[in-house]
Design a protein around this motif. Sequence first.
Motif, PDB file in Angstrom:
ATOM      1  N   SER A   1       0.112  -6.358   2.792  1.00  0.00           N
ATOM      2  CA  SER A   1      -0.637  -5.530   1.848  1.00  0.00           C
ATOM      3  C   SER A   1      -2.115  -5.862   2.000  1.00  0.00           C
ATOM      4  O   SER A   1      -2.560  -6.946   1.647  1.00  0.00           O
ATOM      5  N   ILE A   2      -2.878  -4.912   2.524  1.00  0.00           N
ATOM      6  CA  ILE A   2      -4.272  -5.159   2.904  1.00  0.00           C
ATOM      7  C   ILE A   2      -5.213  -4.319   2.054  1.00  0.00           C
ATOM      8  O   ILE A   2      -4.961  -3.134   1.812  1.00  0.00           O
ATOM      9  N   ALA A   3      -6.304  -4.945   1.621  1.00  0.00           N
ATOM     10  CA  ALA A   3      -7.379  -4.223   0.938  1.00  0.00           C
ATOM     11  C   ALA A   3      -8.597  -4.169   1.845  1.00  0.00           C
ATOM     12  O   ALA A   3      -9.026  -5.196   2.374  1.00  0.00           O
TER      13      ALA A   3
ATOM     14  N   ALA B   1       0.657  -3.173   8.773  1.00  0.00           N
ATOM     15  CA  ALA B   1       0.738  -3.368   7.323  1.00  0.00           C
ATOM     16  C   ALA B   1       1.694  -2.381   6.664  1.00  0.00           C
ATOM     17  O   ALA B   1       1.842  -1.236   7.097  1.00  0.00           O
TER      18      ALA B   1
ATOM     19  N   ARG C   1       1.159  -1.646   3.444  1.00  0.00           N
ATOM     20  CA  ARG C   1       0.312  -0.963   2.468  1.00  0.00           C
ATOM     21  C   ARG C   1      -1.143  -1.297   2.780  1.00  0.00           C
ATOM     22  O   ARG C   1      -1.481  -2.449   3.007  1.00  0.00           O
ATOM     23  N   VAL C   2      -1.995  -0.257   2.801  1.00  0.00           N
ATOM     24  CA  VAL C   2      -3.427  -0.446   3.010  1.00  0.00           C
ATOM     25  C   VAL C   2      -4.175   0.308   1.919  1.00  0.00           C
ATOM     26  O   VAL C   2      -3.959   1.507   1.719  1.00  0.00           O
ATOM     27  N   THR C   3      -5.051  -0.389   1.211  1.00  0.00           N
ATOM     28  CA  THR C   3      -5.826   0.206   0.138  1.00  0.00           C
ATOM     29  C   THR C   3      -7.306   0.159   0.480  1.00  0.00           C
ATOM     30  O   THR C   3      -7.840  -0.915   0.786  1.00  0.00           O
TER      31      THR C   3
ATOM     32  N   VAL D   1      -8.831  -8.304  -6.391  1.00  0.00           N
ATOM     33  CA  VAL D   1      -7.994  -8.927  -5.369  1.00  0.00           C
ATOM     34  C   VAL D   1      -6.961  -9.843  -6.005  1.00  0.00           C
ATOM     35  O   VAL D   1      -5.782  -9.858  -5.610  1.00  0.00           O
TER      36      VAL D   1
ATOM     37  N   SER E   1      -4.148  -7.629  -7.593  1.00  0.00           N
ATOM     38  CA  SER E   1      -3.631  -6.461  -6.876  1.00  0.00           C
ATOM     39  C   SER E   1      -2.346  -6.738  -6.104  1.00  0.00           C
ATOM     40  O   SER E   1      -1.612  -5.814  -5.771  1.00  0.00           O
TER      41      SER E   1
ATOM     42  N   CYS F   1      -2.474  -7.922  -3.088  1.00  0.00           N
ATOM     43  CA  CYS F   1      -2.791  -7.848  -1.656  1.00  0.00           C
ATOM     44  C   CYS F   1      -2.807  -9.258  -1.067  1.00  0.00           C
ATOM     45  O   CYS F   1      -3.053 -10.236  -1.778  1.00  0.00           O
ATOM     46  N   ASP F   2      -2.516  -9.372   0.220  1.00  0.00           N
ATOM     47  CA  ASP F   2      -2.477 -10.687   0.859  1.00  0.00           C
ATOM     48  C   ASP F   2      -3.521 -10.831   1.953  1.00  0.00           C
ATOM     49  O   ASP F   2      -3.552 -11.828   2.669  1.00  0.00           O
TER      50      ASP F   2
ATOM     51  N   VAL G   1      -7.827  -9.374   2.763  1.00  0.00           N
ATOM     52  CA  VAL G   1      -8.982  -8.515   2.515  1.00  0.00           C
ATOM     53  C   VAL G   1      -9.739  -8.336   3.817  1.00  0.00           C
ATOM     54  O   VAL G   1      -9.975  -9.305   4.550  1.00  0.00           O
TER      55      VAL G   1
END
Length: 280
Positions: free
Chosen positions: A155-157, A180, A182-184, A238, A241, A243-244, A246
């Motif tokens: 899970s990437i931001a 990934a 999920r990418v936000t 972060v 969220s 996410c793991d 950034v």
Amino acid sequence: MPYKTVLTYLDPSDRAGARLSFSLELAKTLDAHLIGLFTTFVPEARDYFSVAGCAHYYDDWLDARRGQRDAAEEAFRHALRSAGLGGEWIAFDDYAEAPMIRRSRHADLLIAGQTGPDDDSQALRKRFLEGVVLTSGRPVLVLPYAGGLRPAGNSIAIAWDGSREAARAVRDAMPFLERAGRVTVLRVRSTDSLRRVTTGAQGGEIDLMLARHAVNVDFAEATSDSDETAADALLSWVATSGCDLVVAGAYSHPQWQEQWLGGVTRALLESATVPVLLSH
């Protein structure tokens, strides 16, 4: 381009073992060649020899450093054999920052760690990572100094502001983004337009570019009010969220302006609780 050569920075700190384990797992996932680079802060010899009776302290320091280097090399080679990975060991005796920057230019990805508050004088100076990020020409994956290190990249931001540095970071992070789940694309806004950190666009056409790489993208926004800097807003988002990883461009503003805006890059380097991939 996939990461086929990964360089991980190892030092005498307590977190070096966790950094090595993380690097091994990542190299195995990516089928990459792993290089372990050991180096530490090196004091000036003349500081010891300029005071009568202190020369032997420098010799003691050198002996201790050799012992740390040999132990780190043994641990690295043992870990490589256990994981069945290919790799190599490099140790430098001169000042750490120059060889790190020079050697990182021959790798696809550099892995380093935040400087912890309890790191002793063997560690590199607190802000050496800024110099590495700014001058190496390679993406730098910075691991947090506290907490467990779980595999990163599911899970990437993306901290997106439309800048050249952010675009470079997205390109450098593509091996992670393509894998990934999920990418936000995250935009950070300020309630004061004079302190706006990102563009107001929904992300421009970055989603279309990523979609052509089969990356599924969603969007999010974090807002900083008058009592919260953009850096605080980003770190808070972060932390909650899930996410793991950034992905961010480093210093898309001049460094003096980064200070005024809340020092987003420096906050990520020093205080992020998940791994951060930075590019300049």
